[in-house]
Design an enzyme around this catalytic site. Structure first.
Site, mmCIF file in Angstrom:
data_model
loop_
_atom_site.group_PDB
_atom_site.id
_atom_site.type_symbol
_atom_site.label_atom_id
_atom_site.label_comp_id
_atom_site.label_asym_id
_atom_site.label_seq_id
_atom_site.Cartn_x
_atom_site.Cartn_y
_atom_site.Cartn_z
ATOM 1 N N ASP A 8 0.870 -1.168 0.000
ATOM 2 C CA ASP A 8 0.000 0.000 0.000
ATOM 3 C C ASP A 8 0.920 1.234 0.000
ATOM 4 O O ASP A 8 2.080 1.134 0.404
ATOM 5 C CB ASP A 8 -0.854 -0.048 1.277
ATOM 6 C CG ASP A 8 -1.574 1.253 1.536
ATOM 7 O OD1 ASP A 8 -2.245 1.740 0.613
ATOM 8 O OD2 ASP A 8 -1.460 1.783 2.662
ATOM 9 N N ASP A 10 -0.269 5.097 0.736
ATOM 10 C CA ASP A 10 -0.552 6.166 1.708
ATOM 11 C C ASP A 10 -0.608 5.624 3.132
ATOM 12 O O ASP A 10 -1.424 4.753 3.444
ATOM 13 C CB ASP A 10 -1.868 6.852 1.350
ATOM 14 C CG ASP A 10 -1.745 7.604 0.039
ATOM 15 O OD1 ASP A 10 -0.893 8.501 -0.032
ATOM 16 O OD2 ASP A 10 -2.467 7.278 -0.912
HETATM 17 C C1 XBP Z 1 -5.328 6.099 0.158
HETATM 18 C C2 XBP Z 1 -6.397 6.959 -0.273
HETATM 19 C C3 XBP Z 1 -6.129 7.993 -1.268
HETATM 20 C C4 XBP Z 1 -5.373 9.249 -0.841
HETATM 21 C C5 XBP Z 1 -5.571 10.349 -1.837
HETATM 22 O O1 XBP Z 1 -5.037 5.152 -0.777
HETATM 23 O O2 XBP Z 1 -7.510 6.816 0.150
HETATM 24 O O3 XBP Z 1 -7.397 8.373 -1.626
HETATM 25 O O4 XBP Z 1 -5.851 9.771 0.381
HETATM 26 O O5 XBP Z 1 -5.293 9.961 -3.108
HETATM 27 P P1 XBP Z 1 -3.987 3.937 -0.427
HETATM 28 P P2 XBP Z 1 -6.061 10.540 -4.380
HETATM 29 O O6 XBP Z 1 -3.942 3.807 1.072
HETATM 30 O O7 XBP Z 1 -4.572 2.735 -1.094
HETATM 31 O O8 XBP Z 1 -2.663 4.310 -1.043
HETATM 32 O O9 XBP Z 1 -6.406 11.948 -4.073
HETATM 33 O O10 XBP Z 1 -5.084 10.398 -5.500
HETATM 34 O O11 XBP Z 1 -7.289 9.696 -4.575
#
Ligand code: XBP
Length: 260
Positions: A8, A10
């Site tokens: 993952d 974020d």
């Molecule tokens: C995490 C998310 C993302 C980010 C923002 O995704 O929910 O939406 O907060 O990204 P992951 P975008 O944990 O799967 O990486 O604004 O590009 O949607």
């Protein structure tokens, strides 16, 4: 035998939500003259909605000053989201989003051992690019055998689409891989695809439950605080530790099946 580790982005590779996306969303609101800002506490609530664009639209439902017309609202969310991603890329390029401790070392363990690496994220492709190009160089994609972002998997976590696509691309069975996640939606996505999960809790997700996870703990750089405990003598959570957790889990499952 673990053949691939699926990451993952974020909250797991870096604390991108608190130090990146939240800051960039508020900058974008400011630049558009939008009269509201998200606090740390409000953003923590909004993270229940995966995807930045979806998160914006969800929040607008309770913002009195958001456009009433659904098409105008959609249009505004798209424009704010695009600007937010541009500002996020600048934050990455300035080096303000370091990799979490222990991440680089585990990536290196895998590369040395021939364990393939993958990205499975619901964030935009441009955000993956911005973060990883900063840390791994312009050729960052060569480190990963597969990169699944919101572009490839529009059904966002907790939907398992991203994990299923990664397994298909790598031609691996779920138990030949391990997912690295921080948030309940990511854990649910991996588990729905049958992929064992290691949870590294993060700023916004410091209480993600360990039930069902292969292991859960505070940081890859620390061996204290893990459930199940890390083996004595280790300095960090390395590939060998993850292999041992996985072997014990599969061994316990095989023993349970044999005794039925
Ligand atoms: C995490 C998310 C993302 C980010 C923002 O995704 O929910 O939406 O907060 O990204 P992951 P975008 O944990 O799967 O990486 O604004 O590009 O949607």
């Amino acid at each position: 035998m673990i053949r691939a580790i699926l990451w993952d982005v974020d909250g797991t590779l870096a604390e991108t939500e608190h130090d990146g996306h939240l800051v960039a969303f508020n900058q974008a609101f400011d630049e558009f003259g939008i009269p509201w800002r998200w606090s740390d506490a409000r953003y923590a609530e909004l993270l229940a909605v995966t995807g930045g664009h979806e998160r914006l639209l969800h929040d607008m439902q309770s913002q009195e000053r958001a456009p009433a017309d659904p098409r105008q609202r959609q249009d505004l969310a798209e424009r704010v989201h695009r600007l937010k991603n541009t500002r996020y890329a600048s934050i990455c390029a300035r080096g303000e989003l370091p990799l979490r401790p222990g991440v680089r070392e585990l990536l290196q363990d895998c590369t040395r051992a021939g364990v393939r690496l993958g990205i499975v994220t619901t964030t935009s492709r441009s955000n993956v690019e911005a973060l990883l190009a900063t840390h791994l160089g312009r050729d960052w994609q060569s480190t990963f055998a597969v990169v699944i972002s919101a572009k490839e998997a529009p059904k966002k976590k907790p939907h398992p689409q991203g994990y299923l696509l990664a397994l298909e691309a790598l031609r691996l069975r779920p138990h030949e891989t391990v997912a690295m996640e921080d948030a309940p939606a990511g854990v649910a996505a991996a588990q729905a695809a049958g992929v064992p999960v290691i949870v590294t809790r993060s700023h916004y997700f410091d209480a993600t439950p360990s039930q069902g996870a292969l292991a859960a703990g505070p940081s890859l750089a620390r061996t204290e605080g893990w459930n199940p405990p890390a083996d004595a003598g280790a300095a960090r959570i390395d590939l060998a530790q993850i292999m041992r957790w996985q072997a014990r889990r599969l061994g316990a499952k095989a023993a349970a099946t044999a005794s039925q």
